[in-house]
Design a protein around this motif. Structure first.
Motif, PDB file in Angstrom:
ATOM      1  N   GLU A 120     -10.162  78.118   4.100  1.00  0.00           N
ATOM      2  CA  GLU A 120     -10.695  77.274   3.035  1.00  0.00           C
ATOM      3  C   GLU A 120     -11.243  75.974   3.632  1.00  0.00           C
ATOM      4  OE1 GLU A 120     -11.035  78.233   0.003  1.00  0.00           O
ATOM      5  OE2 GLU A 120      -9.983  80.144   0.379  1.00  0.00           O
ATOM      6  N   PRO A 121     -12.197  75.315   2.940  1.00  0.00           N
ATOM      7  CA  PRO A 121     -12.742  74.051   3.458  1.00  0.00           C
ATOM      8  C   PRO A 121     -11.646  73.010   3.686  1.00  0.00           C
ATOM      9  CG  PRO A 121     -14.080  74.873   1.647  1.00  0.00           C
ATOM     10  CD  PRO A 121     -12.868  75.743   1.691  1.00  0.00           C
ATOM     11  N   LEU A 122     -11.850  72.176   4.700  1.00  0.00           N
ATOM     12  CA  LEU A 122     -10.875  71.141   5.043  1.00  0.00           C
ATOM     13  C   LEU A 122     -10.777  70.115   3.912  1.00  0.00           C
ATOM     14  CD1 LEU A 122     -11.833  70.594   8.792  1.00  0.00           C
ATOM     15  CD2 LEU A 122      -9.900  71.895   7.901  1.00  0.00           C
ATOM     16  N   GLN A 123      -9.554  69.737   3.597  1.00  0.00           N
ATOM     17  CA  GLN A 123      -9.309  68.731   2.572  1.00  0.00           C
ATOM     18  C   GLN A 123      -8.875  67.416   3.225  1.00  0.00           C
ATOM     19  OE1 GLN A 123     -10.009  69.341  -0.603  1.00  0.00           O
ATOM     20  NE2 GLN A 123     -10.489  71.499  -0.145  1.00  0.00           N
ATOM     21  N   GLY A 124      -8.999  66.333   2.484  1.00  0.00           N
ATOM     22  CA  GLY A 124      -8.741  65.012   3.027  1.00  0.00           C
ATOM     23  C   GLY A 124      -7.334  64.812   3.570  1.00  0.00           C
ATOM     24  N   ARG A 125      -6.318  65.484   3.010  1.00  0.00           N
ATOM     25  CA  ARG A 125      -4.938  65.265   3.420  1.00  0.00           C
ATOM     26  C   ARG A 125      -4.398  66.393   4.300  1.00  0.00           C
ATOM     27  NH1 ARG A 125      -3.967  60.339   3.347  1.00  0.00           N
ATOM     28  NH2 ARG A 125      -1.736  60.898   3.464  1.00  0.00           N
ATOM     29  N   ASP A 126      -5.230  67.339   4.664  1.00  0.00           N
ATOM     30  CA  ASP A 126      -4.774  68.440   5.521  1.00  0.00           C
ATOM     31  C   ASP A 126      -4.461  67.917   6.918  1.00  0.00           C
ATOM     32  OD1 ASP A 126      -5.110  70.180   3.465  1.00  0.00           O
ATOM     33  OD2 ASP A 126      -7.034  70.979   4.182  1.00  0.00           O
ATOM     34  N   PRO A 127      -3.348  68.323   7.521  1.00  0.00           N
ATOM     35  CA  PRO A 127      -3.054  67.878   8.891  1.00  0.00           C
ATOM     36  C   PRO A 127      -4.166  68.235   9.872  1.00  0.00           C
ATOM     37  CG  PRO A 127      -1.122  68.895   7.905  1.00  0.00           C
ATOM     38  CD  PRO A 127      -2.260  69.141   6.964  1.00  0.00           C
ATOM     39  N   ALA A 128      -4.801  69.385   9.683  1.00  0.00           N
ATOM     40  CA  ALA A 128      -5.880  69.776  10.590  1.00  0.00           C
ATOM     41  C   ALA A 128      -7.065  68.827  10.449  1.00  0.00           C
ATOM     42  CB  ALA A 128      -6.311  71.214  10.309  1.00  0.00           C
ATOM     43  N   TYR A 129      -7.380  68.430   9.201  1.00  0.00           N
ATOM     44  CA  TYR A 129      -8.501  67.516   9.004  1.00  0.00           C
ATOM     45  C   TYR A 129      -8.179  66.128   9.542  1.00  0.00           C
ATOM     46  CZ  TYR A 129     -12.277  65.029   6.663  1.00  0.00           C
ATOM     47  OH  TYR A 129     -13.390  64.243   6.387  1.00  0.00           O
ATOM     48  N   LEU A 130      -6.947  65.668   9.401  1.00  0.00           N
ATOM     49  CA  LEU A 130      -6.553  64.371   9.949  1.00  0.00           C
ATOM     50  C   LEU A 130      -6.661  64.369  11.476  1.00  0.00           C
ATOM     51  CD1 LEU A 130      -3.453  63.570   7.699  1.00  0.00           C
ATOM     52  CD2 LEU A 130      -5.798  62.668   7.493  1.00  0.00           C
ATOM     53  N   LEU A 131      -6.310  65.488  12.094  1.00  0.00           N
ATOM     54  CA  LEU A 131      -6.443  65.582  13.558  1.00  0.00           C
ATOM     55  C   LEU A 131      -7.911  65.550  13.960  1.00  0.00           C
ATOM     56  CD1 LEU A 131      -5.325  65.993  16.395  1.00  0.00           C
ATOM     57  CD2 LEU A 131      -5.211  68.459  15.927  1.00  0.00           C
ATOM     58  N   GLU A 150     -22.534  76.123   3.462  1.00  0.00           N
ATOM     59  CA  GLU A 150     -21.267  76.706   3.050  1.00  0.00           C
ATOM     60  C   GLU A 150     -20.527  77.273   4.268  1.00  0.00           C
ATOM     61  OE1 GLU A 150     -19.951  76.673   0.060  1.00  0.00           O
ATOM     62  OE2 GLU A 150     -21.661  75.526  -0.737  1.00  0.00           O
ATOM     63  N   PRO A 151     -19.213  77.410   4.159  1.00  0.00           N
ATOM     64  CA  PRO A 151     -18.473  78.011   5.268  1.00  0.00           C
ATOM     65  C   PRO A 151     -18.940  79.438   5.551  1.00  0.00           C
ATOM     66  CG  PRO A 151     -16.970  76.929   3.723  1.00  0.00           C
ATOM     67  CD  PRO A 151     -18.312  76.962   3.069  1.00  0.00           C
ATOM     68  N   VAL A 152     -18.847  79.825   6.789  1.00  0.00           N
ATOM     69  CA  VAL A 152     -19.181  81.189   7.201  1.00  0.00           C
ATOM     70  C   VAL A 152     -17.881  81.979   7.281  1.00  0.00           C
ATOM     71  CG1 VAL A 152     -20.160  82.629   9.015  1.00  0.00           C
ATOM     72  CG2 VAL A 152     -21.190  80.397   8.481  1.00  0.00           C
ATOM     73  N   ARG A 153     -17.762  82.997   6.448  1.00  0.00           N
ATOM     74  CA  ARG A 153     -16.562  83.849   6.455  1.00  0.00           C
ATOM     75  C   ARG A 153     -16.949  85.255   6.916  1.00  0.00           C
ATOM     76  NH1 ARG A 153     -15.948  80.485   1.942  1.00  0.00           N
ATOM     77  NH2 ARG A 153     -14.002  79.293   1.922  1.00  0.00           N
ATOM     78  N   TRP A 154     -16.205  85.738   7.860  1.00  0.00           N
ATOM     79  CA  TRP A 154     -16.506  87.068   8.409  1.00  0.00           C
ATOM     80  C   TRP A 154     -15.261  87.943   8.311  1.00  0.00           C
ATOM     81  CZ3 TRP A 154     -21.360  88.339   9.881  1.00  0.00           C
ATOM     82  CH2 TRP A 154     -21.531  89.592  10.492  1.00  0.00           C
ATOM     83  N   PRO A 155     -15.433  89.191   7.906  1.00  0.00           N
ATOM     84  CA  PRO A 155     -16.675  89.923   7.645  1.00  0.00           C
ATOM     85  C   PRO A 155     -17.327  89.500   6.330  1.00  0.00           C
ATOM     86  CG  PRO A 155     -14.781  91.323   7.206  1.00  0.00           C
ATOM     87  CD  PRO A 155     -14.238  90.076   7.806  1.00  0.00           C
TER      88      PRO A 155
END
Length: 255
Positions: A120-131, A150-155
């Motif tokens: 899912e798209p990064l959110q403002g409070r996500d630890p991954a987004y903060l990093l 938009e994000p690329v989702r595969w397949p």
């Protein structure tokens, strides 16, 4: 006088010729009984025929297979080719499509293709987004990147006969990123954050972490470990900071 025959001692004149058999000496014949005795000794006594014994067939010997010499040289190649031609070729095993989600961002003079840990798209409070914001600040770039597309989702499709293997994913991601970058101002460097971004945009693998790449059609790129990997293994950050000191001159010179 009981004389059966007589012979003159001298030839008598005007006498008749004598018979030749009378002139031969007399030979006494052998007794007749001796012949049967000799024949009886030579001929064995008669015996009645015995019953024929059962004929036992000889036990067959085991057959010994003698290995034939294998053909060599040109004949071996011809025979091998004939065998290969007769052997049915199995259809290639289908490769399972890779599964990943990528998001393209723009931060100053750099574009960032980042792996989405949750899809899912990064959110403002996500630890991954903060990093990610920390990495951008350390690199001297704006820490509020802008979304590009938009994000690329595969397949792409859950079902269907369309090829969605690794090669198709590589071609699609590179085409998508290339088309989006053409719509933007020229960027100095493309960040590839996470193994899917490195593999399907930079045509590299995990060995390329913290290294610069030159990708045909996309230009200069920098490969980084994924955000989740950096959080799970903090010791990787030290090597990342050291690599950033060398690479950051590329985009700082453009600002």
């Amino acid at each position: 006088m009981q004389v059966a025959s007589w012979l003159p001692r001298v030839e008598l004149p005007f006498a008749a010729l004598s018979r030749p058999e009378l002139l031969q000496p007399l030979v006494e014949p052998e007794p007749a009984a001796a012949v049967p005795q000799v024949v009886a000794e030579a001929v064995p006594a008669y015996e009645p025929p015995r019953a024929e014994a059962a004929v036992v067939a000889p036990t067959p010997r085991p057959k010994i297979e003698v290995p034939r010499p294998q053909p060599q040289g040109r004949m071996a190649k011809v025979e091998a080719a004939a065998v290969d031609a007769e052997t049915p070729v199995a259809p290639p095993t289908p490769v399972a499509p890779p599964r990943f989600a990528l998001q393209l961002l723009r931060a100053g003079a750099c574009a960032v293709l980042v792996e989405l840990p949750t899809g899912e798209p990064l959110q403002g409070r996500d630890p991954a987004y903060l990093l990610l914001k920390d990495l951008l600040r350390a690199a001297g770039l704006p820490d509020s990147p802008q979304l590009i597309g938009e994000p690329v989702r595969w397949p792409l499709l859950a079902r269907g006969q369309i090829d969605q293997g690794p090669d198709a994913a590589l071609e699609f991601v590179q085409s998508f990123v290339g088309a989006r970058l053409e719509e933007q101002e020229p960027c100095s460097c493309l960040w590839l954050v996470g193994l899917p971004a490195i593999r399907f945009a930079g045509e590299a693998d995990a060995d390329a972490y913290n290294r610069e790449l030159q990708v045909e059609g996309l230009g200069a790129a920098w490969a980084l470990p994924g955000l989740e990997l950096l959080m799970d293994e903090p010791e990787r950050k030290r090597e990342l900071w050291q690599a950033m000191r060398r690479v950051r001159q590329r985009w700082l010179a453009a600002t």
